[in-house]
Design a protein around this motif. Structure first.
Motif, PDB file in Angstrom:
ATOM      1  N   UNK A 111       2.395   1.843  -3.432  1.00  0.00           N
ATOM      2  CA  UNK A 111       1.449   2.351  -4.422  1.00  0.00           C
ATOM      3  C   UNK A 111       1.179   3.843  -4.201  1.00  0.00           C
ATOM      4  N   UNK A 112       1.138   4.258  -2.922  1.00  0.00           N
ATOM      5  CA  UNK A 112       0.924   5.686  -2.627  1.00  0.00           C
ATOM      6  C   UNK A 112       2.154   6.489  -3.032  1.00  0.00           C
ATOM      7  N   UNK A 127       0.829  -1.209   0.000  1.00  0.00           N
ATOM      8  CA  UNK A 127       0.000   0.000   0.000  1.00  0.00           C
ATOM      9  C   UNK A 127       0.862   1.257   0.000  1.00  0.00           C
ATOM     10  N   UNK A 170       0.102   5.983  -7.763  1.00  0.00           N
ATOM     11  CA  UNK A 170      -0.827   5.283  -8.655  1.00  0.00           C
ATOM     12  C   UNK A 170      -2.105   4.841  -7.950  1.00  0.00           C
ATOM     13  N   UNK A 171      -2.149   4.978  -6.626  1.00  0.00           N
ATOM     14  CA  UNK A 171      -3.389   4.640  -5.922  1.00  0.00           C
ATOM     15  C   UNK A 171      -3.516   5.570  -4.734  1.00  0.00           C
ATOM     16  N   UNK A 172      -4.744   5.840  -4.337  1.00  0.00           N
ATOM     17  CA  UNK A 172      -4.964   6.770  -3.210  1.00  0.00           C
ATOM     18  C   UNK A 172      -5.121   5.984  -1.922  1.00  0.00           C
TER      19      UNK A 172
END
Lengths: 318, 263
Positions: free
Chosen positions: B256-257, B253, B261-263
């Motif tokens: 990705x943050x 996680x 690319x993801x919140x």
């Protein structure tokens, strides 16, 4: 007979990358046997192809101007006639779908052994030692072969040849027996258009055999939703009809280059890796720490996807 | 029309295994119907159900132990089986393409089918060459890596799609008799029904030695000598996140943050 005759691959007016890799492999073999490297380019705009293939290390290029696209009967006839003319020790071809459509036929016609999908070649002047994989890449094997042979090489195992060569380019007047041509190519079709273009995605959540059952896909869909990611897969998922063809990453699917590629339950067969190795960051979630996907992963979680994925969903859904 | 399907029992390997000489130690090996051949069988059985094929015959090169696998093909709907084995094939590490071609060609000549379906490759040795080699040997037409076959087979023509690289398919007409090498995904192979499994026990299976099919031992001498087998060296320089699923998911996680690319 110590020369090498390598056969270029092209499709729809373009030479394929493996053709340049073939020059490197062929040059290496020709150096080891003390012979020349001959290239054959058959069908299509052969003069244009020959100019492009004229890179460092090529001694001669034989063009066979016959038809536009690949036809295995034309290839088989042209190569067997070139074999008689050039008298090489090895006929070298790509282990591409088209290579596999004519190389075994050429070998049988010439009464030569065929060794396919090689990843390394070594010759001490008499004996060829070919390295290949078995059991889906779990082991590598070496195989000895005396005498002449037809050998196919896996793509992306040799670097592409570069530079400008000074090969003699000659038209080869193959006598093609039209009556012996038993198949006709009627055209090509791109598959897997559809709703989503996975090659445009920044974040791909990609699923493989590890998902086990179709209904378990919902878990991965939930993950993709939670992350705002695009869902893709390896071949078996598409073969099972669980996802449409436009979601398939790999040699026969799409080539993708996202910022992050999360490979979940994907072992990493070479055909799959060919489609995703250009991803910026690769994360693998897999129970097998020795799976081939680990060789190209930047980050890895060795654990059960059914334990890890729900935690990840929860983290992003809050 | 008559369809012949080549069926191979392949060795499967556990995730963890040991190598002894040029073989994987037996305790780590299993046996299964070759995945690609499973699709070839399904295609043949569907042609029979569509009224195109009158008879579906399987042919296998293999020892008696592989009869269970052949029965799987019979249970899925093939009518009868031919199994070829010979003392001279015992202990051969790797039967090469030419040897397989000689054996299969002899059976095919005897059976005289209109269409031969063969898996693109075998999951163990992965040569992906035998089908095309057999076709050329017999003077049959052929098509490699077929992922769609039109079932009308009008005027002795097989209209197929060949799966090329990069999401492109080639549309090709092939004159019969022909050998098609079948790619996975062409259909959905069925599971054998209980009734099918029961019936399969009664279906005929001919067992033939090389002499029975007119193949001289010397013609199948394999030219490729397997000299070494080893596990590929791992090239992994991955960062392995360790800990509970909660901890590793949290690491991912964060990544990705960080990458945005993801919140």
């Amino acid at each position: 007979m110590t020369d090498v005759l390598a056969v270029a691959d092209h499709r729809r007016g373009e030479l394929r990358d493996v053709s340049y890799e073939l020059i490197t492999a062929g040059r290496q073999l020709a150096d080891e046997t003390g012979g020349d490297l001959h290239l054959a380019v058959i069908s299509g705009t052969v003069d244009d192809f020959a100019d492009k293939l004229n890179r460092d290390g090529v001694d001669a290029i034989h063009t066979v101007d016959h038809g536009e696209e690949f036809n295995h009967d034309v290839y088989t006839q042209a190569i067997t006639q070139l074999y008689d003319e050039v008298a090489p020790q090895y006929v070298l071809t790509p282990n591409s779908v088209n290579g596999l459509d004519y190389a075994p036929a050429v070998a049988n016609e010439l009464d030569l052994p065929v060794v396919t999908d090689t990843i390394d070649l070594d010759n001490d002047g008499e004996t060829l030692v070919a390295t290949r994989e078995m059991y889906g890449g779990k082991v590598e094997t070496t195989n000895r072969l005396e005498g002449d042979a037809v050998v196919t090489i896996r793509g992306a195992e040799w670097p592409a040849a570069e530079g400008t060569g000074d090969a003699a380019i000659e038209a080869f007047d193959a006598e093609i027996d039209e009556d012996a041509i038993g198949s006709t190519v009627n055209g090509f079709e791109e598959v897997g258009g559809g709703d989503v273009d996975i090659s445009e995605a920044e974040l791909l959540v990609s699923i493989g055999r590890g998902i086990e059952e179709e209904e378990n896909l919902d878990l991965i869909r939930d993950l993709a939703d939670a992350l705002g990611a695009t869902l893709s897969s390896s071949r078996p998922i598409v073969d099972n009809g669980w996802l449409p063809k436009n979601r398939q990453v790999g040699q026969s699917g799409k080539v993708v280059t996202p910022d992050v590629y999360i490979a979940i339950g994907i072992s990493g067969a070479v055909q799959h890796v060919a489609g995703m190795k250009g991803s910026d960051t690769i994360v693998a979630i897999n129970t097998d720490p020795n799976a081939p996907i680990m060789d190209i992963a930047d980050y890895a979680i060795v654990d059960d996807l059914f334990d890890v994925v729900p935690e990840l969903i929860e983290e992003f859904e809050g | 029309m008559k369809i012949l399907v080549t069926v191979k029992e392949v060795a499967t390997v556990e995730d963890e295994f040991e190598i002894e000489g040029t073989e994987i130690a037996e305790q780590y090996l299993g046996a299964d119907l070759n995945e690609w051949d499973d699709y070839a069988i399904e295609e043949a059985v569907q042609l029979q159900e569509d009224g195109i094929a009158d008879e579906v015959v399987t042919v296998t090169i293999g020892p008696e132990e592989c009869e269970q696998t052949i029965r799987q093909a019979l249970a899925k709907g093939a009518d009868r089986a031919v199994r070829v084995w010979d003392d001279s094939l015992e202990g051969v590490d790797l039967l090469d393409v030419n040897a397989k071609t000689e054996i299969l060609s002899a059976v095919i000549e005897e059976e005289d089918p209109d269409l031969v379906l063969s898996g693109v490759q075998a999951g163990d040795d992965s040569f992906a060459a035998t089908g095309v080699s057999v076709a050329e040997n017999l003077g049959f037409q052929w098509g490699a890596v077929v992922n769609h076959l039109e079932h009308d087979l009008d005027d002795g023509i097989a209209s197929v799609r060949r799966e090329l690289e990069g999401g492109v398919e080639e549309l090709t007409d092939i004159e019969l008799p022909a050998v098609l090498t079948i790619q996975t995904g062409i259909n959905e192979p069925r599971y054998a029904s209980l009734r099918g499994i029961r019936q399969a026990q009664k279906k005929p299976m001919d067992v033939k030695a090389l002499a029975d099919i007119g193949v001289d031992e010397s013609t199948i001498e394999t030219e490729l000598e397997l000299t070494d087998m080893y596990e590929p060296e791992s090239e992994s320089d991955a960062t392995f996140w360790e800990g509970s699923p909660e901890e590793t998911a949290s690491e991912l996680g964060d990544l990705l943050r960080d990458k945005g690319v993801a919140q």
